[in-house]
Scaffold this active site. Sequence first.
Site, short mmCIF file in Angstrom:
data_model
loop_
_atom_site.label_atom_id
_atom_site.label_comp_id
_atom_site.label_asym_id
_atom_site.label_seq_id
_atom_site.Cartn_x
_atom_site.Cartn_y
_atom_site.Cartn_z
N HIS A 167 39.93 75.87 21.21
CA HIS A 167 40.20 77.35 20.55
C HIS A 167 41.25 77.17 19.79
O HIS A 167 41.07 77.57 18.50
CB HIS A 167 40.42 78.21 21.58
N GLU A 196 33.02 80.66 21.89
CA GLU A 196 32.94 79.87 22.93
C GLU A 196 31.99 78.62 23.00
O GLU A 196 32.34 77.53 23.63
CB GLU A 196 32.33 80.74 23.97
N HIS A 244 38.50 72.51 26.54
CA HIS A 244 38.06 73.95 26.03
C HIS A 244 39.14 74.80 25.36
O HIS A 244 38.75 75.07 24.05
CB HIS A 244 37.37 74.56 27.27
N GLU A 245 40.12 74.91 25.96
CA GLU A 245 41.28 75.86 25.67
C GLU A 245 41.87 75.29 24.26
O GLU A 245 42.04 75.77 23.32
CB GLU A 245 42.15 76.17 26.50
#
Length: 273
Positions: free
Chosen positions: A147, A201, A143-144
């Site tokens: 980004h 997100e 997820h990070e």
Amino acid sequence: MPTLRYIRVLAFFLSLLTLGGCQTTTSGGVVGGERKQLLLVSSQELDQVAAQSYAKMQADARSKGTLNKDGAMLARVRAIAARLEPQTKTFRAEAPGWKWEVNVIASDELNAFCMPGGKIMVYSGLIERLHLSDDEIAIVLGHEIAHALREHSREQVSQAIAAQAAISVGSALLGISEDSARIATIGYGALIATRFSRTDESEADRIGLELTARAGYDPRAGATLWQKMTNTSQGGRPPEFLSSHPAEASRVKQIEALLPTVVPLYDAARRHN
Ligand SMILES: [Zn+2]
């Protein structure tokens, strides 16, 4: 006489639009990750700022004795990150060649992030307090990393600059002077105070899930992770993953809807290991 100043500022504003303008930072993968973005600063500029911030954060933690205190935990996080990094090629061909760095800070905070250019920081509280499995750590890191791949920070900085440039054109009409250096400063301010939008997100969840599966970690851990997060964060400050989006249920639903698409990637990756 405001005319000359007006032309200068307008020219600056138009150059931002034509030089930067709307692009996409990534290819789609199987989950779709190619939305057009407003990008007015270069990746190089932002990566430089990020690398400096990351180095300072490490130096601060080192002086407090909280940097990479737990060797076993560091080795575990680095091993998971090392399997995710090559998978970034699905979304950005050059990303596996970024100067990736992975460090762990000893802290009770439930937090982790990946700065532009692949600078990862994990807070030990996230792993310890939530008793994360390797699959769940992979979901967080995926997820990070997403980004960073999507350059969400760069997009935010760009939006801040565009908003300020629009104000500048108005100011110039009124004869108030503005300069581009100040605009850039405002943009970088946005990098430091990054709060991602719900769209960001959602993209990070989708892309992260595909990275996780391709790296051979079980994407079904996404649902158990969010469950642990929502149970734990009640009352305290929510971690990055839970900030700015009230509807955790809809995120879990999105993850579950994507499982038929990404589980085959996980199965294929396991067959190769
Ligand atoms: Zn996020």
